[in-house]
Design an enzyme around this catalytic site. Sequence first.
Site, short mmCIF file in Angstrom:
data_model
loop_
_atom_site.label_atom_id
_atom_site.label_comp_id
_atom_site.label_asym_id
_atom_site.label_seq_id
_atom_site.Cartn_x
_atom_site.Cartn_y
_atom_site.Cartn_z
N LYS A 39 0.75 -1.10 -0.01
CA LYS A 39 -0.06 -0.14 -0.09
C LYS A 39 0.76 1.33 0.05
O LYS A 39 2.18 1.07 0.45
CB LYS A 39 -1.01 -0.10 1.19
CG LYS A 39 -0.06 0.02 2.50
CD LYS A 39 -1.19 -0.29 3.84
CE LYS A 39 -0.25 -0.39 5.05
NZ LYS A 39 -1.21 -0.82 6.01
N ARG A 135 -10.93 0.07 14.57
CA ARG A 135 -10.90 0.47 13.35
C ARG A 135 -11.90 0.12 12.35
O ARG A 135 -12.98 0.88 12.21
CB ARG A 135 -9.57 0.38 12.67
CG ARG A 135 -9.25 1.34 11.57
CD ARG A 135 -7.51 1.27 11.04
NE ARG A 135 -7.01 0.11 10.78
CZ ARG A 135 -5.88 -0.10 10.40
NH1 ARG A 135 -5.01 0.87 10.36
NH2 ARG A 135 -5.41 -1.23 10.01
N HIS A 165 -6.39 -7.77 12.79
CA HIS A 165 -5.25 -6.81 12.86
C HIS A 165 -5.05 -6.60 14.25
O HIS A 165 -6.04 -6.15 15.09
CB HIS A 165 -5.47 -5.60 12.07
CG HIS A 165 -4.25 -4.64 11.70
ND1 HIS A 165 -2.81 -5.32 11.03
CD2 HIS A 165 -3.96 -3.35 11.90
CE1 HIS A 165 -2.15 -4.46 10.89
NE2 HIS A 165 -2.80 -3.34 11.51
N ARG A 221 0.84 -11.05 6.57
CA ARG A 221 0.52 -9.62 5.92
C ARG A 221 1.87 -8.76 6.36
O ARG A 221 2.01 -8.50 7.25
CB ARG A 221 -0.54 -8.79 6.17
CG ARG A 221 -1.77 -9.53 5.84
CD ARG A 221 -3.24 -8.71 6.03
NE ARG A 221 -3.16 -8.09 7.35
CZ ARG A 221 -3.71 -8.56 8.63
NH1 ARG A 221 -4.26 -9.83 8.44
NH2 ARG A 221 -3.70 -8.08 9.60
N TYR A 267 15.57 31.89 4.79
CA TYR A 267 14.51 32.52 5.13
C TYR A 267 14.52 32.91 6.63
O TYR A 267 14.68 31.93 7.54
CB TYR A 267 12.96 31.86 4.78
CG TYR A 267 12.84 31.80 3.38
CD1 TYR A 267 12.54 33.03 2.61
CD2 TYR A 267 12.80 30.32 2.77
CE1 TYR A 267 12.37 32.60 1.21
CE2 TYR A 267 12.47 30.33 1.34
CZ TYR A 267 12.17 31.55 0.69
OH TYR A 267 11.88 31.29 -0.58
N CYS A 313 13.96 25.32 2.76
CA CYS A 313 12.97 25.91 1.77
C CYS A 313 12.25 24.85 0.89
O CYS A 313 12.43 23.76 1.18
CB CYS A 313 14.09 26.68 0.64
SG CYS A 313 15.35 27.75 1.45
N ASP A 315 12.57 23.92 -2.08
CA ASP A 315 13.28 23.13 -3.10
C ASP A 315 14.73 22.99 -2.86
O ASP A 315 15.56 22.26 -3.51
CB ASP A 315 13.36 23.85 -4.64
CG ASP A 315 11.89 24.27 -4.68
OD1 ASP A 315 10.88 23.47 -4.92
OD2 ASP A 315 11.83 25.32 -4.90
C1 LIG Z 1 -0.50 -1.86 6.75
C2 LIG Z 1 -1.17 -3.07 7.16
C3 LIG Z 1 -0.32 -4.18 7.41
C4 LIG Z 1 1.20 -4.16 7.34
O1 LIG Z 1 1.95 -3.93 8.59
P1 LIG Z 1 3.17 -3.74 9.08
O2 LIG Z 1 3.16 -3.28 10.32
O3 LIG Z 1 3.69 -2.64 8.05
O4 LIG Z 1 3.57 -5.00 8.64
C5 LIG Z 1 -0.99 -5.41 7.73
N1 LIG Z 1 -2.33 -5.49 8.19
C6 LIG Z 1 -3.08 -4.33 7.62
C7 LIG Z 1 -4.85 -4.50 7.94
C8 LIG Z 1 -2.62 -2.90 7.52
O5 LIG Z 1 -3.34 -2.19 7.23
#
Ligand SMILES: *Cc1c(COP(=O)(O)O)cnc(C)c1O
Length: 384
Positions: A39, A135, A165, A221, A267, A313, A315
């Site tokens: 992602k 979430r 998660h 994941r 600046y 700045c 750039d």
């Molecule tokens: C981003 C994400 C991950 C990956 O998590 P890491 O800590 O980067 O390994 C896994 N599961 C879900 C649902 C996520 O949003």
Amino acid sequence: METFYRDSWVEVDLSAIEYNMNNLRKRLKPDTKIYAVVKANAYGHGDEQVAKKALESGADGLAVALLDEALKLRRAGFVCPLLVMGWTRPQDAPLAAELEISLTVFQEEWLKKVDPSALSKPLKLHMKWDTGMGRIGVRTTEEMDRILPIIKNQPSFVLEAVFTHFATADDARLDYFEEQERRFYKLLNHFERVWSENVEFHTGNSAASMRFPERMKNFVRFGISMYGLYPSDVVKEERPIDLKPAFSLQSRLVHVKKLEEQESISYGATYQTEDEEWIGTIPLGYADGWIRKLQGLEVLVDGKRHPIVGRICMDQFMIRLDQEYPIGTKVTLIGKQGDEEVTTDEVADYLETINYEVPCMISHRVPRLFIDGGQIVEINNPVK
Ligand SMILES: *Cc1c(COP(=O)(O)O)cnc(C)c1O
């Protein structure tokens, strides 16, 4: 090969992605699969290039946050399993179905809004359980019992997997992680009573998969650690597997001058030379994601640390040099030079944030140069 015409670039070492994938695989049970999380343009690294390398290194699928990100990968020719982990609008489900992109489901209302007659192919679904992240996801067996019959009674809906998660898998304290696991198994117990068809389960992010490989389900994941970064200081200390960072940020001196004492820089004239000083100018700024709060951080020139002086700045920014250097001298903002290194973690600490945010914040204006086995294999310059 595509090229670019500026002296600042990100280097992405694809062999590091392979190294990190291999080290995770060695730690997992032999039948645990890996989905590479790509992602946010692969955490700022470059989604197509990282995805390709991850799959070549044995990843079984890809996971992204948004349907747009999945579409980009499908259209680039990726035919592997592809999961959108976030919310997708129900009216966009037919597009996902057509391209065989799996969507995350957790609402009865959502399932009722998807028009099955608009689906050209079966819609692949992963049901999300909220076991404590707070979430998205199903929290109760009652919610589950409202969703599952809709899926069961609609032949165009295919439940491929169920997932959750963890919020604290990278912490020293494991009580909340274990509470989430308890809630997961409670929901699983119910699920197994009411669902007879075959589905897969996945729970672990980088932290959970590296620390508790034996507790992982069908697949993990793998995100931040595929890029060579530890999810937290605790995991970095524990070092369940060795990791190599893939990301570095490079530039070159484009101007070098000696200033008298009491001369001001940038600046607001907030920095004044104390003595005669060599000052170098670097062609990278906050529009590149090198944000103003980084004033005062050190960068590497000639294998030595040199401080950023004056305001950054849009750039460009300036550094104080220990001596004169030729125009074109390499400057490393994140990465190694000789024995010195500025790590992504150091930049994150300086900004009081987490390493995840650092490669993500380096903007699309900075070209990405992909290295494999010491060779440049691809350049991606979105500004063209
Ligand atoms: C981003 C994400 C991950 C990956 O998590 P890491 O800590 O980067 O390994 C896994 N599961 C879900 C649902 C996520 O949003």
